[in-house]
Write a protein that holds these residues in place. Structure first.
Motif, PDB file in Angstrom:
ATOM      1  N   VAL A 102     105.140  12.881 -18.266  1.00 31.17           N
ATOM      2  CA  VAL A 102     106.331  12.188 -18.227  1.00 31.17           C
ATOM      3  C   VAL A 102     106.807  11.912 -19.914  1.00 31.17           C
ATOM      4  O   VAL A 102     107.884  12.417 -20.169  1.00 31.17           O
ATOM      5  CB  VAL A 102     106.406  11.063 -17.473  1.00 31.17           C
ATOM      6  N   PRO A 103     105.880  11.396 -20.655  1.00 26.76           N
ATOM      7  CA  PRO A 103     106.347  11.352 -22.051  1.00 26.76           C
ATOM      8  C   PRO A 103     106.398  12.667 -22.831  1.00 26.76           C
ATOM      9  O   PRO A 103     107.309  12.788 -23.784  1.00 26.76           O
ATOM     10  CB  PRO A 103     105.344  10.462 -22.594  1.00 26.76           C
ATOM     11  N   SER A 106     109.987  13.510 -22.008  1.00 35.27           N
ATOM     12  CA  SER A 106     110.764  12.648 -22.756  1.00 35.27           C
ATOM     13  C   SER A 106     111.031  13.073 -24.178  1.00 35.27           C
ATOM     14  O   SER A 106     111.938  12.870 -24.625  1.00 35.27           O
ATOM     15  CB  SER A 106     110.210  11.162 -22.480  1.00 35.27           C
TER      16      SER A 106
END
Length: 146
Positions: A102-103, A106
């Motif tokens: 997820v990061p 992002s």
């Protein structure tokens, strides 16, 4: 009279076929282990060709990646054999992959993020299908345990 000519001898019960979900999970775990071995090799190459900021940290990371890869191979093998504990081991590793993916997504590194996220999501979903749950009920090598 047992064993008479023309009389069929009973065959031992065959083990049930492994569900496709369990085979797919084991294959994904195997590929993830190979990826970890590759990352460990990359760390080793970096250690041999340049001076790391923290030698201890780089060596620790490389050893950790190798140990984690071996663990995933172990989990994959035992998942195919139907052991119950492998579900939690696979789930925890996939949750870590999602936490890393997820990061990464992002941050704009989309290809790496997707490469981490999709296999992890597939394993998490497959772990809770009825055929995989039914297959992973083994608790010991003795089949009489259950």
């Amino acid at each position: 009279m047992a064993g008479a000519i023309g009389e069929a001898t009973p065959e031992p019960p065959s083990s049930p076929a492994r569900p496709a979900g369990a085979i797919l999970i084991a294959a994904i775990l195997l590929l993830e282990a190979l990826g970890l071995f590759t990352a460990a090799g990359w760390y080793l190459y970096g250690l041999l060709t340049s001076t790391p900021t923290s030698l201890g940290g780089a060596v620790f990371t490389m050893v950790f990646l190798v140990v984690l890869a071996i663990w995933l191979l172990f989990v994959s093998y035992h998942l195919l054999r139907g052991y119950r504990w492998t579900r939690s081991a696979a789930l925890v590793f996939q949750l870590f992959m999602i936490v890393i993916a997820v990061p990464t997504l992002s941050a704009g590194v989309v290809m790496v993020g997707v490469a981490l996220l999709l296999p992890a999501a597939a394993v998490v979903l497959l772990l809770f299908t009825k055929p995989v749950l039914a297959h992973t009920t083994r608790t010991a090598d003795n089949p009489k345990v259950l």
